[in-house]
Design an enzyme around this catalytic site. Structure first.
Site, mmCIF file in Angstrom:
data_model
loop_
_atom_site.group_PDB
_atom_site.id
_atom_site.type_symbol
_atom_site.label_atom_id
_atom_site.label_comp_id
_atom_site.label_asym_id
_atom_site.label_seq_id
_atom_site.Cartn_x
_atom_site.Cartn_y
_atom_site.Cartn_z
ATOM 1 N N HIS B 317 21.712 -2.876 -0.248
ATOM 2 C CA HIS B 317 21.450 -3.703 1.115
ATOM 3 C C HIS B 317 21.051 -2.738 2.374
ATOM 4 C CE1 HIS B 317 23.180 -7.069 -0.830
ATOM 5 N NE2 HIS B 317 22.622 -7.847 0.018
ATOM 6 N N GLY B 318 21.596 -1.342 2.042
ATOM 7 C CA GLY B 318 21.192 -0.487 3.457
ATOM 8 C C GLY B 318 21.918 0.898 3.265
#
Lengths: 368, 467
Positions: B317-318
């Site tokens: 996700h990041g």
């Protein structure tokens, strides 16, 4: 089965007609330059270059252009405003709220640094040009002062604002005009006060600046212009009743001339043909101007007044004219303080008034 | 380009739809590919090249894997495809994160690359990997037509924010797919519903989150309101996008799998992850968790597998520590539920199970939405009254009143309540007729309102673009 086929055909047809209908409208309706309701120029087709294309700038601009030039833009904005207020029961739309047809825009919270910055700006002007002169300042409350907290909306802490100004502005007299104003003194579709309701304020300012102890009533003729769609009208994007704009004339005002120091041109106090343009309030002294001087040939005295002001000052200045031979109006949003000496000869024979509304003070970094 | 834009709705979509249904069958994929590349190029002119390189790599690796299928070296091209795909992802998404951490752990001063994250790279990389791995495993046939593979990867409905469509899902449809009035009508309806979720709900909740972020007058109640609002924003944003993707897919004859199934009605975190971002969960299950042994291993190894999968899920996700913590937070709950909580949750009244899930999901999204761990700490402390802030103030009351109905609509729309009621109603002929009449009217009303919101609003981010 047959019913489903009909239903599906109707859904597809509805969708196709809708999106291709918009496409057709986009092709048929020519781009416009100005949005009168939003009081701004609309974006035109962006310029194309391979560099702008590869950097992504072209498509970003195109997206903004497509929004600006969308067919029936105002009507779609109305649909959004209606949905937000009536379906989602939200209290504001882009900070705009409406109470009994009176449109207002929330200004919140109090920006204490900006207020102190405004006070420092007044002090800076004083130190540069006004030492030894009769200098006063007054603060015009915006409509939120009368509407917001009463109806559960957010607004600045006005007491704190005034206290901060009093604590930080030096060498000037504070003239309190809050008590002379009420909600009906402002337009319902605009940010500004009504000129006809500012007569009492003008009288108080003249008295407090010490020009006269007892100012006689000045007689005016009221002139009406209709319909007046104020600046909040377009932002509200809803069908509401317009205002009637009234401007006050008398012989003194009719005989006065206005000199624009930047354009080096002369005009009248009221420019009626500005009514119905992007900002109808521009009929007062032609709207946004950095330095103007109103000369009153009927004056029996040689007293002069310098007003540092925002757009509220445009409508009250004519009401001060009876007492002065000249009124010079300075809007520090459009001219730098350092340049004022090039246009104005400051002398001790002049009264000086700083007259700003609370929204400008709360966003004072625009004062140059 | 984003779906929730005027240029997509009224320029791109009418053009692609018109051409797609006009051209003969053999050119339909080509039309989709050309428009998909333009769709990507519109938002990412430069990184369009990177996507084409990735597609070419996937295509060549597929051929290579197929060529060595019977040989003892068959694994080499598959590993090579993973190295290239993950290598590009690491370089563009994680390199600066790695450098920043090396600099702070070892007190060195390696320069960052400051690369802009290519939009959708995490999605299309995973799709290409699903293709090459499936070809290696014999789950999918090699695609010899690069245009078909490129159409699969670049297909604009799912290109930049998922769902992660597996090659095997659309393998047959790339070659032969059917178009019907029913599919197109269903696709249109699904697309407009998704667009409404995004524009009318996600963006409105997003506004409140932004107001909270910008205010200096935070209160305990406002911390909670913002956390709730973000929980709704991310759901309507992402599930709305998935609805749009699935709907557009249907219009063009594809059947993408569902990506959300009312996750907020779950009664356990394990159930939540069976309902939330299903395509990502199944991707990690099939390509990481099961190859590591899944749950058919010792308890310790199972816990290891869970930790690895959820570390990767968070990291996907990041490139920030809060995403990793977010992933591991769920790993903890999955382990706890399997060994301790499962039996308790079964015996609890349903409402307590829902409260348990919602509470810990809200906390998870506080971790997820923060800019760094410092903000996670501040926001959690604020929520639990550990910061020097008031419980409530007039500003909080104002926004509670202003967004109250939006919250109510959000709660209802995140449950299957409306769908269940309609399903029940249409069993009676009279209601079915009524709904059939109302559906096109609702469609037009939604399109009008959506367009109004698009024209008047500037706040229109897609949260999952950053992945």
């Amino acid at each position: 089965m047959m019913k489903n086929k009909i239903k599906n055909t109707i859904i597809i047809a509805t969708f196709v007609v809708f999106i291709y209908g918009i496409v057709l409208l986009k092709i048929l309706v020519p781009d416009t330059e100005i949005s009168y309701s939003e009081r701004r120029h609309l974006l035109q087709h962006p310029s194309f270059s391979s560099e702008r294309l590869l950097s992504g700038e072209y498509f970003k601009d195109y997206e903004r252009y497509a929004l600006d030039q969308f067919p029936f833009r105002d009507e779609f904005r109305s649909i959004k405003a209606y949905t937000r207020f009536n379906i989602f029961s939200q209290k504001d739309n882009n900070s705009i709220y409406i109470i009994d047809g009176n449109i207002n825009k929330m200004e919140y919270p109090l920006n204490e640094k900006a207020i102190i910055n405004a006070a420092n700006k007044l002090n800076e002007v004083y130190q540069k040009y006004l030492q030894g002169m009769n200098v006063s300042y007054a603060i015009i409350p915006d409509k939120n002062y009368f509407l917001a907290s009463k109806h559960g909306y957010l607004s600045m802490d006005y007491e704190r604002l005034v206290k901060l100004m009093k604590d930080n502005v030096n060498n000037m007299n504070y003239i309190d005009i809050f008590g002379l104003l009420e909600l009906k003194d402002y337009y319902t579709t605009d940010i500004h006060w009504r000129q006809e309701s500012a007569v009492d304020v003008a009288r108080l300012l003249i008295e407090k600046m010490g020009t006269r102890i007892d100012t006689p009533d000045v007689q005016y003729t009221q002139n009406s212009l209709y319909p007046f769609y104020g600046s909040y009208y377009g932002q509200a994007a809803l069908k509401l009743s317009p205002d009637t704009l009234i401007y006050m004339t008398n012989e003194v005002i009719d005989n006065a001339s206005v000199y624009d120091h930047i354009d080096k041109s002369y005009s009248k106090v009221y420019v009626e043909d500005r009514f119905g343009t992007i900002d109808s309030y521009d009929i007062f002294l032609s709207g946004a101007k950095s330095i103007l001087t109103i000369t009153n040939p009927s004056s029996s005295s040689d007293k002069e007044l310098i007003v540092f002001r925002d757009s509220f000052g445009s409508s009250i200045a004519p009401l001060l004219l009876n007492e002065y031979a000249k009124i010079t109006l300075v809007d520090l949003r459009y001219i730098n303080t350092d340049l004022l000496g090039n246009y104005i000869n400051f002398s001790e024979n002049q009264d000086v008034l700083f007259l700003y509304n609370t929204i400008i003070l709360n966003n004072s970094y625009m004062l140059k | 380009m984003v779906f929730s834009s005027i240029s997509f709705l009224y320029y791109f979509l009418p053009t692609v739809l018109g051409l797609y249904f006009i051209v003969p069958k053999k050119y339909k994929n080509l039309v989709l590919l050309i428009f998909s590349l333009f769709f990507y190029f519109y938002g990412e002119p430069i990184y369009g090249v990177l996507m084409i390189v990735s597609i070419t790599s996937g295509y060549l690796h597929g051929l290579w894997i197929d060529k060595l299928r019977e040989s003892r070296y068959a694994k080499v091209p598959m590993i090579s495809s993973v190295v290239v795909g993950i290598g590009l992802l690491v370089y563009f998404k994680y390199f600066d994160f790695i450098i920043d951490n090396l600099n702070s752990f070892f007190s060195v001063n390696i320069s960052s690359l400051n690369l802009v994250l290519p939009i959708g790279i995490s999605f299309y990389t995973f799709q290409i990997l699903s293709y090459t791995i499936d070809v290696y495993q014999g789950e999918a046939k090699v695609q010899k037509n690069i245009l078909n593979l490129a159409t699969y990867v670049a297909l604009f409905p799912q290109l930049i924010a998922g769902p992660i469509v597996r090659y095997t899902t659309v393998e047959a449809e790339l070659k032969e797919r059917t178009h019907s009035l029913e599919k197109v009508a269903h696709g249109i309806w699904r697309f407009v519903i998704g667009l409404s979720k995004k524009i009318l709900l996600a963006n409105t909740f997003g506004e409140l989150v932004k107001i909270f972020t910008n205010t200096s007058n935070k209160t305990v109640l406002f911390y909670w309101m913002s956390a709730f609002a973000f929980t709704f924003q991310i759901y309507f944003d992402f599930s709305g996008y998935s609805d749009m993707a699935i709907g557009l897919g249907k219009i063009f004859g594809f059947n993408f799998l569902e990506n959300f199934n009312y996750p907020y009605i779950s009664k356990s975190i394990t159930e939540f992850w069976r309902r939330w971002h299903i395509s990502l969960g199944t991707w990690f299950r099939d390509y990481v968790y099961i190859p590591m042994g899944g749950n058919r291993v010792s308890t310790l190894k199972w816990i290891r597998n869970i930790i690895v999968v959820w570390f990767l899920t968070g990291f996907w996700h990041g490139a920030e520590w809060n995403f990793i913590i977010w992933g591991l937070y769920f790993a903890m709950f999955l382990v706890l539920e399997k060994y301790f909580l499962k039996n308790i949750l079964i015996r609890l009244p349903h409402v307590l199970g829902h409260i348990y899930v919602i509470f810990f999901i809200i906390i998870s999204f506080v971790i997820f939405n923060a800019n760094g761990m410092g903000e996670v700490k501040d926001n959690l402390m604020g929520m639990f009254g550990l910061l020097d802030v008031r419980l409530i103030n007039p500003e909080t009351i104002y926004y509670l009143k202003s967004y109250g109905i939006v919250f109510v609509i959000g709660i209802i729309a995140s449950t299957p309540l409306a769908v269940n009621i309609i399903d029940k109603m249409i069993t009676k002929e009279i209601f079915k007729i009524l709904i059939d009449i109302l559906q096109p009217i609702i469609l037009v009303v939604l399109l009008l309102v959506i367009t109004g919101y698009l024209i008047d609003g500037s706040f229109n981010p897609f949260l999952y673009f950053r992945f």
